[in-house]
Scaffold this motif. Structure first.
Motif, PDB file in Angstrom:
ATOM      1  N   LEU A  72       6.796   5.839  -7.922  1.00 21.00           N
ATOM      2  CA  LEU A  72       7.257   5.154  -6.717  1.00 21.00           C
ATOM      3  C   LEU A  72       6.311   4.018  -6.404  1.00 21.00           C
ATOM      4  O   LEU A  72       5.105   4.136  -6.565  1.00 21.00           O
ATOM      5  N   ASN A  73       6.871   2.958  -5.923  1.00 22.77           N
ATOM      6  CA  ASN A  73       6.062   1.829  -5.497  1.00 22.77           C
ATOM      7  C   ASN A  73       5.483   2.163  -4.117  1.00 22.77           C
ATOM      8  O   ASN A  73       6.225   2.335  -3.154  1.00 22.77           O
ATOM      9  N   PRO A  74       4.171   2.261  -3.998  1.00 23.71           N
ATOM     10  CA  PRO A  74       3.586   2.636  -2.702  1.00 23.71           C
ATOM     11  C   PRO A  74       3.733   1.564  -1.623  1.00 23.71           C
ATOM     12  O   PRO A  74       3.524   1.836  -0.445  1.00 23.71           O
ATOM     13  N   ILE A  75       4.111   0.378  -2.009  1.00 19.73           N
ATOM     14  CA  ILE A  75       4.267  -0.699  -1.030  1.00 19.73           C
ATOM     15  C   ILE A  75       5.615  -0.604  -0.322  1.00 19.73           C
ATOM     16  O   ILE A  75       5.726  -0.939   0.855  1.00 19.73           O
ATOM     17  N   LEU A  76       6.637  -0.125  -1.014  1.00 19.85           N
ATOM     18  CA  LEU A  76       7.963  -0.016  -0.420  1.00 19.85           C
ATOM     19  C   LEU A  76       8.039   1.215   0.469  1.00 19.85           C
ATOM     20  O   LEU A  76       7.570   2.276   0.110  1.00 19.85           O
ATOM     21  N   ALA A 134       9.543   4.510   2.313  1.00 21.02           N
ATOM     22  CA  ALA A 134      10.458   5.565   1.898  1.00 21.02           C
ATOM     23  C   ALA A 134      11.747   5.460   2.710  1.00 21.02           C
ATOM     24  O   ALA A 134      11.783   4.851   3.786  1.00 21.02           O
ATOM     25  N   GLY A 135      12.798   6.072   2.204  1.00 18.11           N
ATOM     26  CA  GLY A 135      14.099   6.011   2.872  1.00 18.11           C
ATOM     27  C   GLY A 135      14.063   6.541   4.284  1.00 18.11           C
ATOM     28  O   GLY A 135      14.690   5.990   5.186  1.00 18.11           O
ATOM     29  N   TYR A 136      13.317   7.626   4.501  1.00 12.92           N
ATOM     30  CA  TYR A 136      13.263   8.187   5.858  1.00 12.92           C
ATOM     31  C   TYR A 136      12.525   7.257   6.817  1.00 12.92           C
ATOM     32  O   TYR A 136      12.810   7.232   8.004  1.00 12.92           O
ATOM     33  N   ASP A 137      11.570   6.484   6.304  1.00  9.35           N
ATOM     34  CA  ASP A 137      10.887   5.506   7.170  1.00  9.35           C
ATOM     35  C   ASP A 137      11.866   4.436   7.640  1.00  9.35           C
ATOM     36  O   ASP A 137      11.858   4.036   8.802  1.00  9.35           O
TER      37      ASP A 137
END
Length: 83
Positions: A5-9, A11-14
């Protein structure tokens, strides 16, 4: 290569919680502006109670004002007065 996972993007729940929060704040602002515009048709006690309900009861308070409160405030307007 494994899936990473890209840590910059975010998450969907965010994204979902941010969207819900923005919609709630927009609903609250619309209800408070509507209440402020209708305040002269309400008694000071009614306006205070509606403001407290709108602010203190999330989602239901603003919806109650927009669906019920505005109508009850309009019922007190005299027929000869301009809105």
């Amino acid at each position: 290569m494994g899936d990473t996972l890209n840590p910059i993007l975010p998450a969907g729940y965010d994204i979902a919680w941010t969207t819900v929060s923005v919609l709630f704040i927009a609903l609250l602002v619309v209800a408070l502006v509507s209440l402020a515009r209708s305040a002269q048709r309400l008694t000071s006690t009614q306006a205070l109670i509606w403001a407290l309900v709108t602010i203190c009861v999330p989602v239901v308070g603003p919806l109650a004002w927009l669906l019920i409160g505005r109508r009850s405030g309009l019922a007190h307007v005299q027929p000869g007065k301009d809105l």
